[in-house]
Scaffold this active site. Structure first.
Site, PDB file in Angstrom:
ATOM      1  N   LYS A  11       0.816  -1.218   0.000  1.00  0.00           N
ATOM      2  CA  LYS A  11       0.000   0.000   0.000  1.00  0.00           C
ATOM      3  C   LYS A  11       0.856   1.277   0.000  1.00  0.00           C
ATOM      4  O   LYS A  11       2.053   1.231   0.331  1.00  0.00           O
ATOM      5  CB  LYS A  11      -0.931  -0.022   1.215  1.00  0.00           C
ATOM      6  CG  LYS A  11      -1.992  -1.131   1.152  1.00  0.00           C
ATOM      7  CD  LYS A  11      -2.954  -1.026   2.334  1.00  0.00           C
ATOM      8  CE  LYS A  11      -4.027  -2.094   2.261  1.00  0.00           C
ATOM      9  NZ  LYS A  11      -5.023  -1.939   3.357  1.00  0.00           N
ATOM     10  N   TYR A  51     -12.882  -3.044  -3.001  1.00  0.00           N
ATOM     11  CA  TYR A  51     -13.365  -2.819  -1.643  1.00  0.00           C
ATOM     12  C   TYR A  51     -14.892  -2.752  -1.590  1.00  0.00           C
ATOM     13  O   TYR A  51     -15.463  -2.051  -0.748  1.00  0.00           O
ATOM     14  CB  TYR A  51     -12.733  -1.544  -1.072  1.00  0.00           C
ATOM     15  CG  TYR A  51     -11.268  -1.712  -0.657  1.00  0.00           C
ATOM     16  CD1 TYR A  51     -10.847  -2.841   0.050  1.00  0.00           C
ATOM     17  CD2 TYR A  51     -10.324  -0.732  -0.941  1.00  0.00           C
ATOM     18  CE1 TYR A  51      -9.519  -2.994   0.444  1.00  0.00           C
ATOM     19  CE2 TYR A  51      -8.987  -0.879  -0.546  1.00  0.00           C
ATOM     20  CZ  TYR A  51      -8.603  -2.009   0.145  1.00  0.00           C
ATOM     21  OH  TYR A  51      -7.289  -2.157   0.542  1.00  0.00           O
ATOM     22  N   PHE A  59     -15.622   5.444   6.181  1.00  0.00           N
ATOM     23  CA  PHE A  59     -14.184   5.636   5.944  1.00  0.00           C
ATOM     24  C   PHE A  59     -13.783   5.334   4.495  1.00  0.00           C
ATOM     25  O   PHE A  59     -12.635   5.547   4.117  1.00  0.00           O
ATOM     26  CB  PHE A  59     -13.347   4.791   6.915  1.00  0.00           C
ATOM     27  CG  PHE A  59     -13.561   3.295   6.818  1.00  0.00           C
ATOM     28  CD1 PHE A  59     -12.963   2.552   5.809  1.00  0.00           C
ATOM     29  CD2 PHE A  59     -14.354   2.634   7.742  1.00  0.00           C
ATOM     30  CE1 PHE A  59     -13.152   1.174   5.724  1.00  0.00           C
ATOM     31  CE2 PHE A  59     -14.554   1.256   7.669  1.00  0.00           C
ATOM     32  CZ  PHE A  59     -13.954   0.520   6.643  1.00  0.00           C
ATOM     33  N   ARG A  87      -2.267 -14.617   4.767  1.00  0.00           N
ATOM     34  CA  ARG A  87      -3.072 -13.848   5.730  1.00  0.00           C
ATOM     35  C   ARG A  87      -2.433 -13.909   7.121  1.00  0.00           C
ATOM     36  O   ARG A  87      -2.426 -12.925   7.858  1.00  0.00           O
ATOM     37  CB  ARG A  87      -4.507 -14.383   5.812  1.00  0.00           C
ATOM     38  CG  ARG A  87      -5.415 -13.931   4.694  1.00  0.00           C
ATOM     39  CD  ARG A  87      -5.710 -12.444   4.683  1.00  0.00           C
ATOM     40  NE  ARG A  87      -6.679 -12.017   5.671  1.00  0.00           N
ATOM     41  CZ  ARG A  87      -7.312 -10.848   5.623  1.00  0.00           C
ATOM     42  NH1 ARG A  87      -7.068  -9.978   4.641  1.00  0.00           N
ATOM     43  NH2 ARG A  87      -8.166 -10.518   6.558  1.00  0.00           N
ATOM     44  N   THR A  93      -6.309  -6.564  10.599  1.00  0.00           N
ATOM     45  CA  THR A  93      -6.501  -5.239   9.976  1.00  0.00           C
ATOM     46  C   THR A  93      -5.967  -4.098  10.851  1.00  0.00           C
ATOM     47  O   THR A  93      -5.250  -3.220  10.356  1.00  0.00           O
ATOM     48  CB  THR A  93      -8.010  -5.015   9.705  1.00  0.00           C
ATOM     49  OG1 THR A  93      -8.545  -6.176   9.072  1.00  0.00           O
ATOM     50  CG2 THR A  93      -8.224  -3.790   8.827  1.00  0.00           C
ATOM     51  N   ARG A 104       1.981  -6.521   9.488  1.00  0.00           N
ATOM     52  CA  ARG A 104       1.300  -5.361  10.080  1.00  0.00           C
ATOM     53  C   ARG A 104       1.735  -5.165  11.535  1.00  0.00           C
ATOM     54  O   ARG A 104       1.916  -4.026  11.990  1.00  0.00           O
ATOM     55  CB  ARG A 104      -0.211  -5.555   9.986  1.00  0.00           C
ATOM     56  CG  ARG A 104      -0.729  -5.357   8.556  1.00  0.00           C
ATOM     57  CD  ARG A 104      -2.175  -5.800   8.438  1.00  0.00           C
ATOM     58  NE  ARG A 104      -2.788  -5.427   7.167  1.00  0.00           N
ATOM     59  CZ  ARG A 104      -3.982  -5.862   6.769  1.00  0.00           C
ATOM     60  NH1 ARG A 104      -4.671  -6.684   7.543  1.00  0.00           N
ATOM     61  NH2 ARG A 104      -4.476  -5.482   5.598  1.00  0.00           N
ATOM     62  N   ASN A 114      -2.138   0.210   6.810  1.00  0.00           N
ATOM     63  CA  ASN A 114      -1.628  -1.041   7.393  1.00  0.00           C
ATOM     64  C   ASN A 114      -0.730  -1.815   6.420  1.00  0.00           C
ATOM     65  O   ASN A 114      -0.650  -3.028   6.450  1.00  0.00           O
ATOM     66  CB  ASN A 114      -2.786  -1.892   7.931  1.00  0.00           C
ATOM     67  CG  ASN A 114      -3.863  -2.106   6.885  1.00  0.00           C
ATOM     68  OD1 ASN A 114      -3.633  -1.850   5.704  1.00  0.00           O
ATOM     69  ND2 ASN A 114      -5.015  -2.589   7.289  1.00  0.00           N
ATOM     70  N   HIS A 117      -2.235  -5.248   1.542  1.00  0.00           N
ATOM     71  CA  HIS A 117      -3.492  -5.974   1.342  1.00  0.00           C
ATOM     72  C   HIS A 117      -3.130  -7.419   1.050  1.00  0.00           C
ATOM     73  O   HIS A 117      -2.146  -7.689   0.361  1.00  0.00           O
ATOM     74  CB  HIS A 117      -4.273  -5.410   0.151  1.00  0.00           C
ATOM     75  CG  HIS A 117      -5.366  -6.348  -0.298  1.00  0.00           C
ATOM     76  ND1 HIS A 117      -6.588  -6.396   0.315  1.00  0.00           N
ATOM     77  CD2 HIS A 117      -5.388  -7.316  -1.256  1.00  0.00           C
ATOM     78  CE1 HIS A 117      -7.323  -7.340  -0.247  1.00  0.00           C
ATOM     79  NE2 HIS A 117      -6.625  -7.918  -1.206  1.00  0.00           N
ATOM     80  N   GLU A 128      -9.381 -11.659  -7.204  1.00  0.00           N
ATOM     81  CA  GLU A 128      -8.470 -10.514  -7.071  1.00  0.00           C
ATOM     82  C   GLU A 128      -7.234 -10.633  -7.968  1.00  0.00           C
ATOM     83  O   GLU A 128      -6.755  -9.625  -8.496  1.00  0.00           O
ATOM     84  CB  GLU A 128      -8.053 -10.350  -5.602  1.00  0.00           C
ATOM     85  CG  GLU A 128      -9.222  -9.874  -4.741  1.00  0.00           C
ATOM     86  CD  GLU A 128      -8.881  -9.713  -3.267  1.00  0.00           C
ATOM     87  OE1 GLU A 128      -7.712  -9.930  -2.880  1.00  0.00           O
ATOM     88  OE2 GLU A 128      -9.797  -9.362  -2.497  1.00  0.00           O
TER      89      GLU A 128
HETATM   90  P1  IDP Z   1      -8.170  -6.462   5.535  1.00  0.00           P
HETATM   91  O1  IDP Z   1      -7.300  -5.573   4.696  1.00  0.00           O
HETATM   92  O2  IDP Z   1      -7.486  -6.875   6.814  1.00  0.00           O
HETATM   93  O3  IDP Z   1      -8.725  -7.648   4.761  1.00  0.00           O
HETATM   94  P2  IDP Z   1     -10.829  -5.237   5.327  1.00  0.00           P
HETATM   95  O4  IDP Z   1     -11.883  -5.283   6.386  1.00  0.00           O
HETATM   96  O5  IDP Z   1     -11.046  -6.050   4.093  1.00  0.00           O
HETATM   97  O6  IDP Z   1      -9.437  -5.599   6.037  1.00  0.00           O
HETATM   98  O7  IDP Z   1     -10.650  -3.709   4.944  1.00  0.00           O
HETATM   99  C1  IDP Z   1      -9.880  -3.345   3.832  1.00  0.00           C
HETATM  100  C2  IDP Z   1      -9.014  -2.159   4.174  1.00  0.00           C
HETATM  101  O8  IDP Z   1      -9.860  -1.043   4.502  1.00  0.00           O
HETATM  102  C3  IDP Z   1      -8.120  -2.334   5.396  1.00  0.00           C
HETATM  103  O9  IDP Z   1      -6.933  -3.036   5.149  1.00  0.00           O
HETATM  104  C4  IDP Z   1      -7.856  -0.885   5.770  1.00  0.00           C
HETATM  105  O10 IDP Z   1      -6.874  -0.301   4.916  1.00  0.00           O
HETATM  106  C5  IDP Z   1      -9.212  -0.246   5.489  1.00  0.00           C
HETATM  107  N1  IDP Z   1     -10.058  -0.221   6.689  1.00  0.00           N
HETATM  108  C6  IDP Z   1     -10.712  -1.271   7.243  1.00  0.00           C
HETATM  109  N2  IDP Z   1     -11.411  -0.888   8.340  1.00  0.00           N
HETATM  110  C7  IDP Z   1     -11.164   0.439   8.486  1.00  0.00           C
HETATM  111  C8  IDP Z   1     -11.610   1.431   9.441  1.00  0.00           C
HETATM  112  O11 IDP Z   1     -12.354   1.166  10.398  1.00  0.00           O
HETATM  113  N3  IDP Z   1     -11.146   2.702   9.256  1.00  0.00           N
HETATM  114  C9  IDP Z   1     -10.324   3.043   8.212  1.00  0.00           C
HETATM  115  N4  IDP Z   1      -9.899   2.150   7.301  1.00  0.00           N
HETATM  116  C10 IDP Z   1     -10.309   0.868   7.429  1.00  0.00           C
HETATM  117 MG    MG Z   2     -10.025  -7.661   3.179  1.00  0.00          MG
END
Ligand code: IDP
Ligand code: MG
Length: 160
Positions: A11, A51, A59, A87, A93, A104, A114, A117, A128
């Site tokens: 990222k 997404y 957000f 993973r 996350t 992370r 973070n 992805h 994907e």
């Molecule tokens: P993941 O990346 O661990 O699979 P997801 O829930 O799929 O998590 O969310 C995708 C991305 O969206 C996260 O990696 C993060 O960059 C962003 N994200 C997720 N939850 C939040 C939040 O509560 N606030 C801001 N950004 C978020």
């Molecule tokens: Mg995800």
């Protein structure tokens, strides 16, 4: 025990912070095979698709801006049961609570910034990888270290 492919995005926060090499190194040292890699800019259309599961969250606009703030590095990784393995080394996350030793957990503090992805399921990985890589942008090749990374029966499960 199945050979799988999964998608990683390094990222924009990792690009800015000079962490590209450290992150790629984690996957290499795990014994995973990089079968595709490129720098690319993302646009709103691909981010809405990628997404989709969070596109109605408050957000999401900020996340979109963040993901377009610089190019990202897309990486396609191959290995035995690698969606789950990747993973695990990615971590949860919310990076400041992610397990020490995960990418992370070691490199980030934010729930948003973070650093990576990683596809969260075999089904999503299968969607994907082609979202970010055309078929001629991923490669098949022998990796000589495989005989030290996997046992005989695991190599057979990988297709030799
Ligand atoms: P993941 O990346 O661990 O699979 P997801 O829930 O799929 O998590 O969310 C995708 C991305 O969206 C996260 O990696 C993060 O960059 C962003 N994200 C997720 N939850 C939040 C939040 O509560 N606030 C801001 N950004 C978020
Ligand atoms: Mg995800």
């Amino acid at each position: 025990m199945h050979p799988e492919r999964t998608l990683i995005l390094v990222k924009p926060d990792a690009i800015q912070r000079g962490l590209i090499g450290d992150i790629i190194s984690r996957f290499e040292k795990k014994g995973l095979k990089i079968v595709g890699m490129k720098m690319m800019s993302l646009d709103e259309a691909v981010l809405r698709e990628h997404y989709a599961h969070i596109s109605d969250k408050p957000f999401f606009p900020g996340l979109s801006q963040f993901m377009m703030s610089s190019p990202v590095i897309a990486i396609c990784i191959e290995g035995l049961d690698c969606v789950d393995a990747v993973r695990r080394i990615t971590g949860i996350t919310k990076a400041r609570e992610a397990e020490a030793g995960s990418i992370r957990g070691d490199f980030a503090m934010s729930v948003s910034c973070n650093v990576v992805h990683a596809s969260d399921s075999i089904e999503n990985a299968a969607k994907e990888v082609p979202r970010f890589f055309k078929s001629d942008e991923t490669y098949k090749y022998q990796k000589s270290e495989y005989e030290h990374v996997y046992a005989e029966e695991e190599l057979e499960a990988m297709g030799g």
